[in-house]
Scaffold this motif. Structure first.
Motif, PDB file in Angstrom:
ATOM      1  N   GLN A  42      34.013  37.479  44.654  1.00 23.44           N
ATOM      2  CA  GLN A  42      34.561  38.856  44.439  1.00 23.44           C
ATOM      3  C   GLN A  42      35.951  38.746  45.138  1.00 23.44           C
ATOM      4  OE1 GLN A  42      32.807  42.366  44.017  1.00 23.44           O
ATOM      5  NE2 GLN A  42      30.542  41.759  44.295  1.00 23.44           N
ATOM      6  N   ALA A  43      36.314  38.024  46.302  1.00 23.77           N
ATOM      7  CA  ALA A  43      37.472  37.878  46.666  1.00 23.77           C
ATOM      8  C   ALA A  43      38.404  37.257  45.507  1.00 23.77           C
ATOM      9  CB  ALA A  43      37.669  37.180  47.966  1.00 23.77           C
ATOM     10  N   ARG A  44      37.876  36.185  45.006  1.00 26.01           N
ATOM     11  CA  ARG A  44      38.741  35.359  43.930  1.00 26.01           C
ATOM     12  C   ARG A  44      38.881  36.342  42.797  1.00 26.01           C
ATOM     13  NH1 ARG A  44      35.067  30.703  45.068  1.00 26.01           N
ATOM     14  NH2 ARG A  44      35.821  29.289  46.554  1.00 26.01           N
ATOM     15  N   ASP A  45      37.935  37.090  42.424  1.00 27.22           N
ATOM     16  CA  ASP A  45      38.017  38.005  41.054  1.00 27.22           C
ATOM     17  C   ASP A  45      39.325  38.861  41.432  1.00 27.22           C
ATOM     18  OD1 ASP A  45      36.095  36.774  39.868  1.00 27.22           O
ATOM     19  OD2 ASP A  45      34.476  38.264  40.359  1.00 27.22           O
ATOM     20  N   LEU A  46      39.198  39.575  42.603  1.00 31.67           N
ATOM     21  CA  LEU A  46      40.227  40.379  43.081  1.00 31.67           C
ATOM     22  C   LEU A  46      41.775  39.767  43.047  1.00 31.67           C
ATOM     23  CD1 LEU A  46      38.444  42.366  45.774  1.00 31.67           C
ATOM     24  CD2 LEU A  46      39.147  43.072  43.646  1.00 31.67           C
ATOM     25  N   LEU A  47      41.766  38.427  43.664  1.00 34.96           N
ATOM     26  CA  LEU A  47      42.745  37.735  43.556  1.00 34.96           C
ATOM     27  C   LEU A  47      43.414  37.607  42.086  1.00 34.96           C
ATOM     28  CD1 LEU A  47      45.108  36.415  45.395  1.00 34.96           C
ATOM     29  CD2 LEU A  47      43.973  34.257  45.273  1.00 34.96           C
ATOM     30  N   GLN A  48      42.479  37.076  41.166  1.00 31.71           N
ATOM     31  CA  GLN A  48      42.870  36.926  39.762  1.00 31.71           C
ATOM     32  C   GLN A  48      43.478  38.297  39.098  1.00 31.71           C
ATOM     33  OE1 GLN A  48      39.478  35.703  37.310  1.00 31.71           O
ATOM     34  NE2 GLN A  48      40.858  34.970  35.630  1.00 31.71           N
ATOM     35  N   ILE A  49      42.756  39.467  39.460  1.00 30.08           N
ATOM     36  CA  ILE A  49      43.284  40.585  38.918  1.00 30.08           C
ATOM     37  C   ILE A  49      44.911  40.918  39.409  1.00 30.08           C
ATOM     38  CG2 ILE A  49      43.178  43.178  38.868  1.00 30.08           C
ATOM     39  CD1 ILE A  49      39.970  42.444  39.384  1.00 30.08           C
ATOM     40  N   ALA A  50      44.895  40.779  40.748  1.00 27.58           N
ATOM     41  CA  ALA A  50      46.437  40.927  41.459  1.00 27.58           C
ATOM     42  C   ALA A  50      47.452  40.077  41.089  1.00 27.58           C
ATOM     43  CB  ALA A  50      46.406  40.893  43.015  1.00 27.58           C
ATOM     44  N   THR A  51      46.979  38.700  41.000  1.00 26.92           N
ATOM     45  CA  THR A  51      48.212  37.658  40.298  1.00 26.92           C
ATOM     46  C   THR A  51      48.115  37.470  38.996  1.00 26.92           C
ATOM     47  OG1 THR A  51      46.559  36.080  40.915  1.00 26.92           O
ATOM     48  CG2 THR A  51      47.884  36.652  42.726  1.00 26.92           C
ATOM     49  N   ARG A  52      46.979  37.703  38.101  1.00 25.73           N
ATOM     50  CA  ARG A  52      47.154  37.316  36.892  1.00 25.73           C
ATOM     51  C   ARG A  52      46.979  35.643  36.635  1.00 25.73           C
ATOM     52  NH1 ARG A  52      50.746  41.712  33.345  1.00 25.73           N
ATOM     53  NH2 ARG A  52      49.618  43.675  34.409  1.00 25.73           N
ATOM     54  N   LEU A  53      46.656  35.121  37.751  1.00 21.18           N
ATOM     55  CA  LEU A  53      46.359  33.653  37.724  1.00 21.18           C
ATOM     56  C   LEU A  53      45.068  33.394  36.856  1.00 21.18           C
ATOM     57  CD1 LEU A  53      47.573  32.593  41.247  1.00 21.18           C
ATOM     58  CD2 LEU A  53      48.654  32.122  39.167  1.00 21.18           C
ATOM     59  N   GLU A  54      44.980  32.215  36.297  1.00 24.23           N
ATOM     60  CA  GLU A  54      43.683  31.966  35.793  1.00 24.23           C
ATOM     61  C   GLU A  54      42.829  31.557  36.809  1.00 24.23           C
ATOM     62  OE1 GLU A  54      44.058  29.338  32.417  1.00 24.23           O
ATOM     63  OE2 GLU A  54      45.288  30.810  31.210  1.00 24.23           O
ATOM     64  N   SER A  55      41.537  31.714  36.482  1.00 18.54           N
ATOM     65  CA  SER A  55      40.380  31.293  37.742  1.00 18.54           C
ATOM     66  C   SER A  55      40.404  29.565  37.862  1.00 18.54           C
ATOM     67  CB  SER A  55      38.844  31.806  37.379  1.00 18.54           C
ATOM     68  OG  SER A  55      38.701  31.038  36.010  1.00 18.54           O
ATOM     69  N   ALA A  56      40.944  28.871  36.850  1.00 18.73           N
ATOM     70  CA  ALA A  56      40.946  27.399  36.827  1.00 18.73           C
ATOM     71  C   ALA A  56      42.047  27.228  38.095  1.00 18.73           C
ATOM     72  CB  ALA A  56      41.245  26.835  35.641  1.00 18.73           C
ATOM     73  N   PHE A  57      43.245  27.848  37.984  1.00 18.52           N
ATOM     74  CA  PHE A  57      44.252  27.662  38.923  1.00 18.52           C
ATOM     75  C   PHE A  57      43.941  28.051  40.120  1.00 18.52           C
ATOM     76  CE2 PHE A  57      48.252  28.653  40.957  1.00 18.52           C
ATOM     77  CZ  PHE A  57      48.952  27.400  40.553  1.00 18.52           C
ATOM     78  N   ILE A  58      43.199  29.017  40.527  1.00 18.86           N
ATOM     79  CA  ILE A  58      43.023  29.613  41.786  1.00 18.86           C
ATOM     80  C   ILE A  58      42.142  28.624  42.370  1.00 18.86           C
ATOM     81  CG2 ILE A  58      41.660  31.393  43.163  1.00 18.86           C
ATOM     82  CD1 ILE A  58      42.413  33.330  41.097  1.00 18.86           C
ATOM     83  N   PHE A  59      41.351  28.008  41.601  1.00 21.42           N
ATOM     84  CA  PHE A  59      40.280  27.049  42.338  1.00 21.42           C
ATOM     85  C   PHE A  59      40.892  25.543  42.542  1.00 21.42           C
ATOM     86  CE2 PHE A  59      36.493  29.329  40.739  1.00 21.42           C
ATOM     87  CZ  PHE A  59      35.578  29.049  41.961  1.00 21.42           C
ATOM     88  N   ALA A  60      42.057  25.256  41.668  1.00 20.50           N
ATOM     89  CA  ALA A  60      42.745  23.966  41.754  1.00 20.50           C
ATOM     90  C   ALA A  60      43.870  23.786  42.681  1.00 20.50           C
ATOM     91  CB  ALA A  60      43.153  23.561  40.340  1.00 20.50           C
ATOM     92  N   HIS A  61      44.360  24.983  43.116  1.00 27.87           N
ATOM     93  CA  HIS A  61      45.401  25.191  43.922  1.00 27.87           C
ATOM     94  C   HIS A  61      45.321  25.910  44.881  1.00 27.87           C
ATOM     95  CE1 HIS A  61      47.803  22.695  40.927  1.00 27.87           C
ATOM     96  NE2 HIS A  61      47.342  23.374  40.169  1.00 27.87           N
ATOM     97  N   PRO A  62      44.529  25.670  45.874  1.00 29.87           N
ATOM     98  CA  PRO A  62      44.227  26.605  47.323  1.00 29.87           C
ATOM     99  C   PRO A  62      45.467  26.795  48.213  1.00 29.87           C
ATOM    100  CG  PRO A  62      43.272  24.548  47.398  1.00 29.87           C
ATOM    101  CD  PRO A  62      43.663  24.739  46.212  1.00 29.87           C
ATOM    102  N   GLU A  63      46.568  25.916  47.818  1.00 29.51           N
ATOM    103  CA  GLU A  63      47.676  26.047  48.604  1.00 29.51           C
ATOM    104  C   GLU A  63      48.938  26.759  48.308  1.00 29.51           C
ATOM    105  OE1 GLU A  63      47.280  25.039  51.897  1.00 29.51           O
ATOM    106  OE2 GLU A  63      45.481  24.319  51.266  1.00 29.51           O
ATOM    107  N   PHE A  64      48.628  27.207  47.094  1.00 24.75           N
ATOM    108  CA  PHE A  64      49.629  28.108  46.439  1.00 24.75           C
ATOM    109  C   PHE A  64      49.705  29.440  47.166  1.00 24.75           C
ATOM    110  CE2 PHE A  64      50.854  31.039  43.139  1.00 24.75           C
ATOM    111  CZ  PHE A  64      52.173  30.739  42.629  1.00 24.75           C
ATOM    112  N   SER A  65      50.946  29.811  47.063  1.00 28.43           N
ATOM    113  CA  SER A  65      51.249  31.081  47.792  1.00 28.43           C
ATOM    114  C   SER A  65      51.748  32.048  46.717  1.00 28.43           C
ATOM    115  CB  SER A  65      52.341  30.955  48.803  1.00 28.43           C
ATOM    116  OG  SER A  65      51.710  30.126  49.784  1.00 28.43           O
ATOM    117  N   PRO A  66      50.783  33.096  46.631  1.00 27.78           N
ATOM    118  CA  PRO A  66      51.420  34.216  45.585  1.00 27.78           C
ATOM    119  C   PRO A  66      52.615  34.688  46.276  1.00 27.78           C
ATOM    120  CG  PRO A  66      48.995  34.456  45.849  1.00 27.78           C
ATOM    121  CD  PRO A  66      49.466  33.304  46.732  1.00 27.78           C
ATOM    122  N   ASP A  67      53.469  35.650  45.509  1.00 24.27           N
ATOM    123  CA  ASP A  67      54.568  36.505  45.840  1.00 24.27           C
ATOM    124  C   ASP A  67      54.062  37.394  46.886  1.00 24.27           C
ATOM    125  OD1 ASP A  67      54.423  38.543  44.280  1.00 24.27           O
ATOM    126  OD2 ASP A  67      55.547  37.422  42.832  1.00 24.27           O
TER     127      ASP A  67
END
Length: 301
Positions: A42-67
């Motif tokens: 659910q945390a990942r789902d909420l991050l996807q809503i906030a950033t509009r990043l695709e779930s694949a990107f969220i899984f693949a790039h854990p070191e990425f920093s949203p603005d």
């Protein structure tokens, strides 16, 4: 959408800001502490809503920093979910029977077990030319809109007591391409139907939760979904019985009634059907084996 970044460019986005990994871990801990199950997902789902990043990107790039604006938005969403606001309401939509529905606090969130009514309705009317359908209590419209979408030659009337819910039904009818075949009326049960109007199928997911059970429901349901759609204010069978008693006046000969019911209610509901009026009735279980739907057919004569 996926940011257009190569691996080295992803690394350059790291700064003093929080990374995806940190944000998900912190949010999951907060959600877990609030009693939210499956907190990491659910945390990942909420991050996807906030950033509009695709779930694949969220899984693949854990070191990425949203603005920072995205992080601020994400933390607001986590706070809302920690207060037990349903994820579907935070997202503002829910998938049902292969279609997407807008949801707000004015309507019940569409649930998988309710798809049983749609499946059975389409099956029952498969041999009927230009079938007509009526839904009592449209809510989001997920049942009647899905029925009309699955039967391109069908027409329907949706009845709903809440004007706010009726507005959501209309939006979902438009977005799913059935609005020209659906008439909506503000109505308490069958009150807005006219004498002589009749249907091949009447469907309803009525408020069947006994009032005494409402306090024990999950906070997501008890505190965020409309109480008038949950309970009739009594034993949960009042509106069910009204529908059973009044439906024959609006069904064609041999027409069908489909009702969603609650756990352990099937014996009491089946006793409501007068065998002199209804040719047959029965209960059908959902995927968990719980009797969830009542199907009854009006006598053909």
């Amino acid at each position: 959408m996926l940011p257009d970044l190569r691996g080295d460019e992803v690394a350059k986005t790291l700064s003093s800001g929080s990374t995806i990994r940190q944000l998900v871990e912190e949010a999951a801990a907060e959600l877990r502490g609030a009693g939210v199950s499956d907190a990491v997902r659910q945390a990942r789902d909420l991050l996807q809503i906030a950033t509009r990043l695709e779930s694949a990107f969220i899984f693949a790039h854990p070191e990425f920093s949203p603005d920072e604006s995205e992080i601020s938005s994400f933390r607001d969403l986590v706070s809302r979910r920690s207060a037990r606001e349903p994820l579907q309401q935070i997202r503002g939509r829910q998938e049902f029977f292969g279609l997407e529905y807008k949801v707000t606090r004015d309507v019940m969130i569409p649930r998988p077990e309710t798809e049983l009514i749609v499946e059975e309705g389409i099956s029952l009317l498969s041999g009927v030319a230009n079938p007509s359908v009526c839904e009592v209590g449209t809510g989001s419209g997920c049942i009647i809109v899905s029925l009309l979408h699955g039967m391109p030659d069908a027409i329907g009337i949706g009845l709903e007591k809440s004007p706010d819910a009726l507005a959501i039904t209309l939006e979902n009818a438009v977005s799913n391409g059935v609005v020209e075949r659906l008439e909506l009326r503000e109505s308490d049960v069958f009150g807005a139907l006219k004498q002589g109007e009749s249907f091949d199928l009447i469907v309803s997911n009525p408020p069947y939760v006994p009032l005494e059970d409402v306090s024990s429901l999950q906070p997501e349901v008890r505190d965020f979904e409309p109480q008038m759609a949950l309970t009739d204010g009594g034993d949960g069978l009042g509106i069910v019985e009204q529908i059973v008693n009044e439906a024959p006046a609006f069904l064609k000969a041999g027409g069908h009634l489909l009702l969603e019911i609650g756990f352990s209610q099937s014996p009491a509901v089946l006793r409501m059907f007068d065998p002199g009026i209804w040719s047959k009735s029965g209960a059908f279980a959902d995927l968990q084996g719980i009797p969830r739907m009542i199907r009854a057919s009006l006598s053909a004569s």
